[in-house]
Structures are given as structure tokens and as C-alpha cells.
Design an enzyme around this catalytic site. Structure first.
Site, short mmCIF file in Angstrom:
data_model
loop_
_atom_site.label_atom_id
_atom_site.label_comp_id
_atom_site.label_asym_id
_atom_site.label_seq_id
_atom_site.Cartn_x
_atom_site.Cartn_y
_atom_site.Cartn_z
N TYR A 155 0.89 -1.34 0.02
CA TYR A 155 0.10 0.03 0.08
C TYR A 155 0.88 1.33 -0.06
O TYR A 155 0.53 2.23 -0.66
CB TYR A 155 -0.92 -0.07 1.24
CG TYR A 155 -2.06 0.88 1.08
CD1 TYR A 155 -3.08 0.66 -0.04
CD2 TYR A 155 -2.51 1.95 2.06
CE1 TYR A 155 -4.27 1.36 -0.28
CE2 TYR A 155 -3.56 2.69 1.56
CZ TYR A 155 -4.42 2.31 0.49
OH TYR A 155 -5.52 3.35 0.47
N LYS A 162 -3.28 8.32 2.81
CA LYS A 162 -4.53 8.20 3.72
C LYS A 162 -4.25 8.67 5.04
O LYS A 162 -5.30 9.33 5.63
CB LYS A 162 -4.88 6.81 3.61
CG LYS A 162 -5.40 6.05 2.50
CD LYS A 162 -6.52 6.67 1.78
CE LYS A 162 -7.41 6.29 0.66
NZ LYS A 162 -8.37 7.01 0.06
P1 NAD Z 1 -12.44 3.23 -8.21
O1 NAD Z 1 -11.46 2.77 -9.20
O2 NAD Z 1 -13.87 2.58 -8.66
O3 NAD Z 1 -12.56 4.66 -8.07
C1 NAD Z 1 -11.41 5.49 -7.77
C2 NAD Z 1 -11.89 6.68 -8.53
O4 NAD Z 1 -10.72 7.54 -8.55
C3 NAD Z 1 -11.97 6.57 -10.14
O5 NAD Z 1 -13.31 6.93 -10.49
C4 NAD Z 1 -11.09 7.39 -10.76
O6 NAD Z 1 -11.35 8.07 -11.83
C5 NAD Z 1 -10.83 8.55 -9.53
N1 NAD Z 1 -9.48 9.44 -9.85
C6 NAD Z 1 -8.47 9.02 -9.90
N2 NAD Z 1 -7.46 10.12 -10.22
C7 NAD Z 1 -8.33 11.06 -10.35
C8 NAD Z 1 -8.13 12.43 -10.56
N3 NAD Z 1 -7.02 12.92 -10.59
N4 NAD Z 1 -9.29 13.52 -10.51
C9 NAD Z 1 -10.48 12.96 -10.25
N5 NAD Z 1 -10.87 11.59 -10.28
C10 NAD Z 1 -9.67 10.65 -10.04
O7 NAD Z 1 -12.05 2.46 -6.76
P2 NAD Z 1 -12.67 2.69 -5.21
O8 NAD Z 1 -12.03 1.30 -4.46
O9 NAD Z 1 -13.96 2.77 -5.42
O10 NAD Z 1 -11.95 3.74 -4.90
C11 NAD Z 1 -12.64 4.99 -4.19
C12 NAD Z 1 -12.20 5.38 -2.68
O11 NAD Z 1 -12.41 4.35 -1.92
C13 NAD Z 1 -10.63 5.55 -2.77
O12 NAD Z 1 -10.40 6.88 -2.05
C14 NAD Z 1 -9.82 4.45 -2.42
O13 NAD Z 1 -8.61 4.86 -1.77
C15 NAD Z 1 -10.97 4.08 -1.15
N6 NAD Z 1 -10.93 2.91 -0.48
C16 NAD Z 1 -11.10 1.86 -1.33
C17 NAD Z 1 -10.86 0.57 -0.68
C18 NAD Z 1 -10.97 -0.99 -1.77
O14 NAD Z 1 -10.48 -1.94 -1.11
N7 NAD Z 1 -11.46 -0.75 -3.06
C19 NAD Z 1 -10.78 0.44 0.53
C20 NAD Z 1 -10.80 1.45 1.38
C21 NAD Z 1 -10.86 2.77 0.75
O1 0WE Z 2 -7.09 2.72 -1.55
C1 0WE Z 2 -6.94 1.91 -2.47
C2 0WE Z 2 -6.66 1.85 -3.83
C3 0WE Z 2 -5.58 2.72 -4.04
C4 0WE Z 2 -5.01 2.64 -5.46
C5 0WE Z 2 -4.85 1.79 -6.36
C6 0WE Z 2 -4.10 2.02 -7.78
C7 0WE Z 2 -4.29 0.53 -8.58
C8 0WE Z 2 -3.98 0.96 -9.85
C9 0WE Z 2 -4.33 3.86 -5.93
N1 0WE Z 2 -3.70 4.10 -7.15
C10 0WE Z 2 -3.67 3.19 -7.83
N2 0WE Z 2 -3.06 3.19 -8.86
C11 0WE Z 2 -3.16 2.45 -10.01
O2 0WE Z 2 -2.32 2.57 -11.17
N3 0WE Z 2 -7.61 0.53 -1.77
C12 0WE Z 2 -7.77 0.68 -0.14
C13 0WE Z 2 -7.43 -0.61 -2.49
C14 0WE Z 2 -6.19 -1.19 -2.25
O3 0WE Z 2 -5.10 -0.86 -3.03
C15 0WE Z 2 -4.10 -1.73 -2.40
C16 0WE Z 2 -4.36 -2.30 -1.39
C17 0WE Z 2 -5.79 -2.07 -1.42
C18 0WE Z 2 -6.63 -2.98 -0.29
C19 0WE Z 2 -2.72 -1.62 -3.04
C20 0WE Z 2 -1.86 -2.18 -2.35
C21 0WE Z 2 -2.11 -3.18 -1.26
C22 0WE Z 2 -3.52 -3.37 -0.78
#
Ligand code: NAD
Ligand code: 0WE
Length: 260
Positions: A155, A162
Site C-alpha cells: 500500500y 490516507k
Molecule cells: P474506483 O477505481 O472505482 O474509484 C477510484 C476513482 O478515483 C475513479 O473513479 C478514478 O477516476 C478517480 N480518480 C483518480 N484520479 C483522479 C483525478 N485526478 N481526478 C478525479 N478523479 C480521479 O475504486 P474505489 O475502490 O471505489 O475507490 C474509491 C475510494 O475508496 C478511494 O479513495 C479508495 O482509496 C477508497 N478505498 C477503497 C478500498 C478498496 O478496497 N477498494 C478500501 C478502502 C478505501
Molecule cells: O485505496 C485503495 C486503492 C488505491 C489505489 C490503487 C491503484 C491501483 C492502480 C491508488 N492508485 C492506484 N493506481 C493504479 O495504477 N485501496 C484501499 C485498495 C487497495 O489498494 C491496494 C491495497 C488495497 C486494499 C494496494 C496495495 C495493497 C493493498
């Protein structure tokens, strides 16, 4: 009677129907909120507009959160159309793939700045621009992850981003509190979204999570959506600056084992 009847919500971060932002949009809409969307330009016509239409929404505007003029444009259009804003949802993050693959010590100055700009500073930028539009019971909700507090393999720089996001939630809560505006984060367990797909080791940790989390299951975008309804609504009227865990209890574990 919905918990959010008459409320207006602007949601940043829908990429597709797996997005946490989409789960939140559906849940807010189900409680009576009017919803609008902003996302990166490349996703608007193919992905976001068709989803928005499912909720009867036609405010769908592009915005790269690194661009102040683009942010200003979205809120100007919103104000012209709807006047004010009750709920701001920030559900976006980005770090370079190479910074999520190697070791944290390898993180470049550029990669660090990019991840923090998009994933943490954007909350400050969006909230500041929304401030003149906010009603007196407005609520800001962002998404965070446990990697802000404890080291999660790969991460890396996202954990640092974060941590900055969670601290920003607390400082924003103090700034906006006197106006009645609340700012909170949801710390979600791992969910299979676009941002999680293809991440090294994600699949393994997703499976392990289900085996060790107190609720013995994974978390979904519906779980996050219902908690977002709580934080967006007057049910959480005295909660601000908080991180709410939507993780099946995972964060309370000392030593995660299948037997605990
Ligand atoms: P997702 O890929 O569906 O959403 C991520 C979004 O970020 C996308 O819509 C992308 O277009 C947008 N984004 C990236 N760069 C951008 C920019 N410069 N301007 C505007 N938008 C931009 O993935 P998700 O998992 O739904 O992520 C949403 C949030 O939830 C993030 O903050 C992520 O860190 C957080 N989160 C995800 C998880 C997980 O396991 N998926 C867990 C906890 C928190
Ligand atoms: O916040 C996130 C996603 C963050 C994320 C993921 C990517 C993958 C593709 C941000 N930037 C990028 N850029 C890319 O090019 N999560 C909480 C989901 C997540 O991401 C991980 C996790 C978990 C959980 C990355 C490494 C290890 C665990």
C-alpha cells in the site's frame, strides 16, 4: 419518508458499477437524495452518464481534481443549477502503479507528491470550493483505508496519503464545525473495485480478510453505502472529524488468526 428527502448530493469518484462512489450514490438516492456526479473526463460518456441515468441524474461533469479551474467549473455549474449543496462525497485516490509495487523507501519525490495531491489535498480543494454552497447541516464524506494507520504490504505511499487524508478530515472538521458542516471518513475493508484490481497480493489479502474479520465476511459497496447514508443524514448530527470503520471489525484485532 427517506432519511435524505430534499437533500442534494454531489459525488466524486464513480468509475463503474463496482465503485464505492456508485454504492454510495445508490444508497443516498434510495433515501430520497437528489444526486449528481463528477468524474475524470475519459469515463464520463461511456461509464458515468449511463449509471447516473439509472438514478434519474443528469448532472454529470468532468473534473480532474489536480486542476483548480476544473474544480471551480463543476461547483459553478452546480450552483447555477441547484443553488446549494447538502452532501459532498469524495471517493477517489491515485498513486502510480510503480509506487504500489516496490518498497516504500523507493518512492520518488514526484510519485509521493502526485499520490498526496490526488488522494489527500483534493479533499481540501473540493471542500473549500463547496463551502459557499453548503447548507447549515451539510456533510462531507471521504473514503480511507487501514493502511493509513498500520503497514499493509504494497500500500506504500497510499498509506501515507490516507494518513494525510485522515488528518485533513480532523482539521477540516474544526474549521467547518462552527458553520454546522460536518466532515467524516469511512475506513472500508478491502473491496474488489477497479482501483483494487491488479494490485499485487490483493486477491490473497481479500480472501484472508474474510477468514479473520470478526464478521467472517468481506465488505461490499452496499455496506459502505448505508454507512454513508448515516454520515450524510441528521442521524449523525453530532459526529464530525471521525473515522468510521466499515470493515467487519477487522481493525479491532490484535493478532489476526482464523481462531480469534
Ligand atoms: P474506483 O477505481 O472505482 O474509484 C477510484 C476513482 O478515483 C475513479 O473513479 C478514478 O477516476 C478517480 N480518480 C483518480 N484520479 C483522479 C483525478 N485526478 N481526478 C478525479 N478523479 C480521479 O475504486 P474505489 O475502490 O471505489 O475507490 C474509491 C475510494 O475508496 C478511494 O479513495 C479508495 O482509496 C477508497 N478505498 C477503497 C478500498 C478498496 O478496497 N477498494 C478500501 C478502502 C478505501
Ligand atoms: O485505496 C485503495 C486503492 C488505491 C489505489 C490503487 C491503484 C491501483 C492502480 C491508488 N492508485 C492506484 N493506481 C493504479 O495504477 N485501496 C484501499 C485498495 C487497495 O489498494 C491496494 C491495497 C488495497 C486494499 C494496494 C496495495 C495493497 C493493498
Amino acid at each position: 419518508m427517506g432519511l435524505l428527502d430534499g437533500r442534494k448530493a454531489l459525488i466524486f469518484g464513480v468509475a463503474n458499477d463496482h465503485s464505492i462512489a456508485w454504492g454510495i450514490a445508490k444508497a443516498l438516492h434510495a433515501e430520497g437524495a437528489m444526486v449528481g456526479f463528477s468524474s475524470v473526463e475519459s469515463l464520463i460518456e461511456k461509464r458515468v452518464r449511463p449509471l447516473a441515468a439509472r438514478l434519474g441524474a443528469d448532472f454529470v461533469e468532468p473534473c480532474d481534481v489536480q486542476d483548480d479551474a476544473a474544480i471551480d467549473r463543476v461547483f459553478r455549474l452546480w450552483q447555477a443549477r441547484y443553488g446549494d449543496l447538502d452532501v459532498l462525497v469524495h471517493a477517489l485516490a491515485f498513486a502510480r502503479r510503480e509506487d504500489l509495487d516496490g518498497t516504500f523507501v523507493q518512492t520518488s519525490r514526484d510519485g509521493f507528491a502526485l499520490a498526496l495531491d490526488i488522494s489527500a489535498y483534493s479533499l481540501v480543494a473540493l471542500t473549500r470550493r463547496a463551502l459557499p454552497l453548503f447548507t447549515e447541516h451539510a456533510s462531507v464524506v471521504t473514503l480511507t483505508y487501514y493502511g493509513a494507520e498500520k503497514v499493509v504490504a504494497n500500500y506504500n505511499v497510499m498509506g501515507v496519503a490516507k494518513a494525510a487524508l485522515e488528518a485533513s478530515v480532523r482539521y477540516l472538521a474544526v474549521d467547518l464545525g462552527p458553520r454546522g458542516v460536518r466532515v467524516n471518513a469511512i475506513s472500508a475493508g478491502p473491496i474488489r473495485t477497479l482501483a483494487a484490481s491488479g494490485v499485487a497480493g490483493f486477491k490473497g489479502m481479500y480472501g484472508r480478510f474474510r477468514d479473520v474479520a470478526p464478521l467472517r465476511r468481506n465488505v461490499g459497496i452496499t455496506d459502505v453505502g448505508s454507512s454513508a447514508v448515516f454520515l450524510a443524514s441528521d442521524l449523525s448530527s453530532a459526529i464530525t472529524g471521525e473515522v468510521l470503520y466499515v470493515d467487519g471489525g477487522f481493525n479491532v484485532l490484535g493478532v489476526p488468526t482464523e481462531e480469534s
